[in-house]
Design an enzyme around this catalytic site. Structure first.
Site, mmCIF file in Angstrom:
data_model
loop_
_atom_site.group_PDB
_atom_site.id
_atom_site.type_symbol
_atom_site.label_atom_id
_atom_site.label_comp_id
_atom_site.label_asym_id
_atom_site.label_seq_id
_atom_site.Cartn_x
_atom_site.Cartn_y
_atom_site.Cartn_z
ATOM 1 N N THR A 129 7.804 -23.245 26.569
ATOM 2 C CA THR A 129 6.821 -23.814 27.497
ATOM 3 C C THR A 129 5.807 -22.770 27.950
ATOM 4 O OG1 THR A 129 6.593 -24.764 29.735
ATOM 5 C CG2 THR A 129 8.454 -23.333 29.366
ATOM 6 N N ASP A 130 4.626 -23.235 28.352
ATOM 7 C CA ASP A 130 3.632 -22.325 28.910
ATOM 8 C C ASP A 130 4.015 -21.848 30.306
ATOM 9 O OD1 ASP A 130 3.233 -24.712 30.256
ATOM 10 O OD2 ASP A 130 1.074 -24.830 29.866
ATOM 11 N N GLU A 131 5.013 -22.476 30.917
ATOM 12 C CA GLU A 131 5.399 -22.096 32.276
ATOM 13 C C GLU A 131 6.015 -20.698 32.349
ATOM 14 O OE1 GLU A 131 7.184 -25.050 34.808
ATOM 15 O OE2 GLU A 131 6.554 -26.659 33.479
ATOM 16 N N TYR A 154 13.671 -22.986 36.207
ATOM 17 C CA TYR A 154 13.431 -23.555 34.874
ATOM 18 C C TYR A 154 12.658 -22.595 33.993
ATOM 19 C CZ TYR A 154 10.814 -25.994 31.263
ATOM 20 O OH TYR A 154 10.221 -26.323 30.072
ATOM 21 N N LYS A 158 13.745 -20.465 30.523
ATOM 22 C CA LYS A 158 13.043 -20.559 29.238
ATOM 23 C C LYS A 158 12.497 -19.194 28.816
ATOM 24 C CE LYS A 158 12.410 -23.642 27.011
ATOM 25 N NZ LYS A 158 13.238 -24.175 25.886
#
Length: 330
Positions: A129-131, A154, A158
């Site tokens: 993810t870009d998060e 989260y 990741k």
């Protein structure tokens, strides 16, 4: 060849299987999924295909994963399985560490042992993810060289799994690739996510919650375009050891997204747009809520020639039609 797909009964994984199983009759696709709240085999449209098989399994179970690996000896592993709901990671972070970190480690260890350095045509592709990059201000874009700065349990889980995957490439030579995507939208997404929630609450005349002041910005990527990008990455040997950012170039505020959805809904259902907008309710902001995500997809475009097929309007139309049918709205 056998392709092992983890989390194939979830949102993105099911879209990937529904498209690529029929297109590749000579490849056997094995879907392993724990079928937690976010995964259901109702998402799978290709269960009757001879080159598809489902196994209920949890990637945190080391022995179970090893057994499956040695039974099927997959050529490629496409790793979608993850806990992904940010709010739940704040309330129950442990399961995010277990699934996203320990589960990814179990898969990597099993792949390393099974392949035994015979890496010809092998691939471990990790969907992320870009998060992991943290939060942007009002300008700038995430690139593959943006430093990691996760700000929720989260995104931290990741980011951790990304680093472990990269370490298995640099230390053991495992043929890996990683893709970090922006917010996906489309069919089969869980009802708790933002776009399904807006549609469901609007048609049922319930309050539509928006965090904070609605100015937080996200980039939106149609799920089928995301799946196409993944296929390009796992099919090309030049991508081994690399990370690719996949985005839709549709970075808009949450308020803009909601009003856009409501405008389309009003046209499709005949509900007065003002009545729909009146349902919007600003609620207490999420803890550690990142202000803005936006991806620069130049690398995947230039190296692989990948461009999304769907513009934002087309993707939203398809998505809204799907949920109107799902929620039995005429």
């Amino acid at each position: 060849m056998n392709y092992l797909v983890t989390g194939g009964s979830g949102f993105i994984g099911s879209n990937f299987l529904n498209k690529y199983v029929p297109l590749n009759p000579t490849i056997n696709f094995i879907n392993i999924d724990a079928l937690t709240y976010a995964g259901t085999n109702k998402n799978i449209e290709i269960q009757h295909f001879k080159n598809y098989q489902f196994i209920k399994a949890d990637i945190t179970n080391e022995n179970e994963i090893k057994k499956i690996m040695y039974e099927f000896k997959p050529t490629k592993i496409i790793h979608f399985a993850a806990e992904s709901h940010v709010d739940q990671s704040i309330s129950t972070p442990k399961k995010f560490i277990q699934t996203n970190v320990l589960g990814t480690f179990n898969l990597l260890e099993s792949a390393k042992e099974m392949w035994q350095e015979d890496y010809s045509e092998k691939r471990f592709h990790h969907i992320s993810t870009d998060e992991v990059y943290g939060s942007l201000e009002k300008s700038g874009y995430f690139t593959e060289s943006t430093p990691y700065h996760p700000r929720s349990p989260y995104s931290a889980s990741k980011a951790s799994s990304d680093h472990i995957v990269q370490a298995y490439y640099h230390t053991f030579g495992l043929p890996i690739s990683i893709s970090n995507c922006s917010n996906n939208y489309g069919k089969n997404q869980h009802d708790e996510k933002m776009i399904p929630t807006v549609i469901r609450n609007a048609v049922n005349r319930k309050k539509i919650p928006i965090y904070g002041d609605g100015k937080n910005v996200r980039d939106w990527l149609f799920v089928e375009d995301h799946c196409d990008a993944i296929w390009e990455i796992i099919s090309n040997p030049i991508t081994i050891g690399k990370t690719y950012n996949i985005g839709g170039k549709n970075d808009i505020s949450n308020w803009e997204l909601v009003t856009h959805i409501l405008t389309i809904l009003a046209k499709k259902t005949g509900i007065n747009i003002d009545n729909l907008v009146d349902l919007v309710t600003f609620v207490e902001d999420r803890k550690g809520h990142d202000f803005r995500y936006a991806i620069d997809p130049t690398k995947v475009e230039t190296e692989l020639g990948f461009l999304p097929k769907y513009n934002f309007e087309e993707g939203l139309e398809i998505t809204i039609d799907y949920y109107l049918k799902k929620y039995n709205v005429k």
